[in-house]
Design a protein around this motif. Structure first.
Motif, mmCIF file in Angstrom:
data_model
loop_
_atom_site.group_PDB
_atom_site.id
_atom_site.type_symbol
_atom_site.label_atom_id
_atom_site.label_comp_id
_atom_site.label_asym_id
_atom_site.label_seq_id
_atom_site.Cartn_x
_atom_site.Cartn_y
_atom_site.Cartn_z
ATOM 1 N N ARG B 28 51.141 2.891 -10.170
ATOM 2 C CA ARG B 28 50.966 3.311 -11.559
ATOM 3 C C ARG B 28 49.585 3.904 -11.804
ATOM 4 N NH1 ARG B 28 48.974 2.286 -16.465
ATOM 5 N NH2 ARG B 28 50.263 2.789 -18.279
ATOM 6 N N VAL B 98 38.793 -6.128 -18.012
ATOM 7 C CA VAL B 98 40.093 -5.922 -17.366
ATOM 8 C C VAL B 98 40.215 -6.825 -16.136
ATOM 9 C CG1 VAL B 98 41.485 -4.239 -16.098
ATOM 10 C CG2 VAL B 98 40.369 -3.567 -18.214
ATOM 11 N N ASP B 101 41.130 -10.278 -17.033
ATOM 12 C CA ASP B 101 42.467 -10.377 -17.624
ATOM 13 C C ASP B 101 43.293 -9.212 -17.106
ATOM 14 O OD1 ASP B 101 44.693 -10.861 -19.134
ATOM 15 O OD2 ASP B 101 43.856 -10.025 -20.978
ATOM 16 N N PRO B 102 43.647 -9.295 -15.813
ATOM 17 C CA PRO B 102 44.208 -8.109 -15.175
ATOM 18 C C PRO B 102 45.689 -7.866 -15.461
ATOM 19 C CG PRO B 102 44.009 -9.871 -13.582
ATOM 20 C CD PRO B 102 43.539 -10.427 -14.894
ATOM 21 N N ALA B 103 46.164 -8.407 -16.575
ATOM 22 C CA ALA B 103 47.552 -8.132 -16.932
ATOM 23 C C ALA B 103 47.744 -6.631 -17.099
ATOM 24 C CB ALA B 103 47.895 -8.845 -18.233
ATOM 25 N N PRO B 104 48.833 -6.108 -16.594
ATOM 26 C CA PRO B 104 49.050 -4.670 -16.758
ATOM 27 C C PRO B 104 49.130 -4.306 -18.245
ATOM 28 C CG PRO B 104 51.011 -5.759 -15.877
ATOM 29 C CD PRO B 104 49.922 -6.781 -15.899
ATOM 30 N N ALA B 105 48.742 -3.088 -18.496
ATOM 31 C CA ALA B 105 48.798 -2.628 -19.881
ATOM 32 C C ALA B 105 50.185 -2.882 -20.455
ATOM 33 C CB ALA B 105 48.474 -1.146 -19.934
#
Lengths: 191, 229
Positions: B28, B98, B101-105
């Motif tokens: 992505r 980021v 908190d590396p959660a995907p957008a």
């Protein structure tokens, strides 16, 4: 792997900042991914090749002025401001590269494969094209002329491969299934 | 600019490793870099050539190790900083945020699908020029022999070489100018064919030639008695 994660994080940071500032449409990334993953790809080039094999007038038009010949398709995807189609024959084999960056006709071939963008291909195919073609399994007789097209400006090149023997009974739809991306870059031949 | 991007003819990279990549983006973030680059055209930079030149300014080791979309990411970040679109402080802060908190957008609403196409039209590189082309098909020409300190589309391996004009393409924006802010200067574009012997001497493979798309300002007529090959 750590390097890749680092790059992904950095890309995500830039994306969030640009969205926050109103400089990037929140849906732009998903739109682009959908466009190139689902709608743009080598099947378009394959369709043009198969049509050229089955319609002599279209083939002639494609070789003389590809932009005009494909205008009706209104292909999106970019990088074909000027498209030139070059024909492989028993006497001449064409192969395409971009030594300075990785220019490629996105709208008709999709995004380029990794090897096309890597230093080995970009450095060597202009200097020893026959040796590089052999690494793709393409052995050319010494009397076959090799023309390398280094895409150094905005002209983009698509190779029209030779039609494989024994396909006389196939229609354009079936023929398109036989046409590979690599054959339209010119690193392989179809058989 | 003489840097590592100008790869034509360089030795030492080994065999080509053919890959059968699936269509589209493998990750992505590749698509994110791609989308951000085109969205930033017109704000962070004024031409595709300016973007290419930013990639060429990446240090040579990074250029070879960061991968294709890594190079795009580097070029894009450079231009976002140089255009003062973003500051390095806010980028580093956001990277830390980021990273923690590396959660995907989150799923994003779809946007107008033709936005990308409009941006592309803005980056149209055709520039009709009033002058008559100086060279014609079949004419023998010689390329400029000197390097450029800025962006150019004359690869080093084709400098000072004699070739034959095989096609004329009309006027196009001159990358050497547009990479440095002048997006209005057009120049005649030609395809020039060079024999392998002219480019590589005895190391050239027989029966091979390379064709390059070169601007009129890169080319001149051979001097009297100047004969290569």
């Amino acid at each position: 792997m750590g390097e890749v994660n680092h790059q992904a994080l950095r890309a995500q940071a830039l994306e969030e900042l640009l969205v926050e500032k109103g400089l990037l449409d929140p849906g732009a990334v998903d739109n682009i991914v959908t466009l190139y993953n689902e709608r743009v790809g080598p099947m378009r080039g394959a369709g043009l090749v198969a049509r050229a094999w089955t319609e002599p007038e279209f083939k002639q038009a494609l070789l003389e002025d590809a932009d005009a010949a494909i205008a009706d398709y209104e292909y999106e995807g970019g990088e074909i401001q000027k498209l030139v189609v070059v024909e492989n024959t028993p006497d001449v084999h064409n192969v395409v590269v971009c030594t300075l960056c990785s220019c490629y006709p996105w709208a008709v071939l999709g995004l380029p494969p990794k090897w096309y963008k890597d230093p080995a291909y970009r450095s060597r195919v202009v200097r020893e094209p026959r040796a590089v073609l052999k690494e793709f399994g393409t052995e050319l007789a010494d009397d076959v002329e090799v023309r390398v097209w280094d895409s150094s400006a905005e002209v983009r090149y698509l190779v029209l491969p030779e039609r494989p023997q024994g396909t006389e009974d196939l229609d354009a739809g079936d023929l398109a299934e036989l046409v590979t991306r690599d054959s339209m870059i010119g690193v392989t031949r179809l058989r | 600019m003489d840097s590592i991007h100008d790869l034509g003819g360089k030795l030492g990279f080994g065999e080509v490793a053919p890959t059968n990549d699936p269509v589209g983006f493998l990750e992505r973030w590749h698509g994110a870099v791609f989308a951000m680059t085109f969205s930033s055209g017109g704000t962070a930079f004024g031409s595709g050539d300016q973007f290419r030149h930013a990639i060429e300014r990446i240090d040579p080791v990074g250029y070879l190790t960061h991968g294709y979309y890594g190079r795009w990411l580097g070029g894009l970040e450079t231009l976002l900083l140089e255009s003062e679109t973003l500051t390095s402080t806010e980028i580093e802060e956001k990277v830390r945020q980021v990273d923690s908190d590396p959660a995907p957008a989150a799923a994003r609403p779809s946007a107008t699908p033709d936005r990308f196409t409009e941006k592309y039209r803005d980056l149209d590189a055709r520039r009709p020029v009033d002058t008559v082309p100086r060279f014609q098909e079949g004419q023998v020409v010689v390329t400029r022999s000197t390097p450029s300190i800025g962006h150019t589309r004359l690869p080093a391996y084709a400098r000072g070489k004699q070739g034959t004009i095989v096609a004329l393409h009309g006027g196009w924006v001159l990358p050497d100018a547009s990479a440095h802010g002048n997006v209005d200067r057009g120049d005649h574009l030609y395809t020039v064919a060079f024999d392998s012997g002219e480019l590589w001497g005895e190391a050239g493979e027989p029966g091979t030639s390379t064709r390059l798309d070169l601007f009129e300002s890169y080319l001149h007529l051979p001097a009297q008695g100047e004969a290569h090959g």
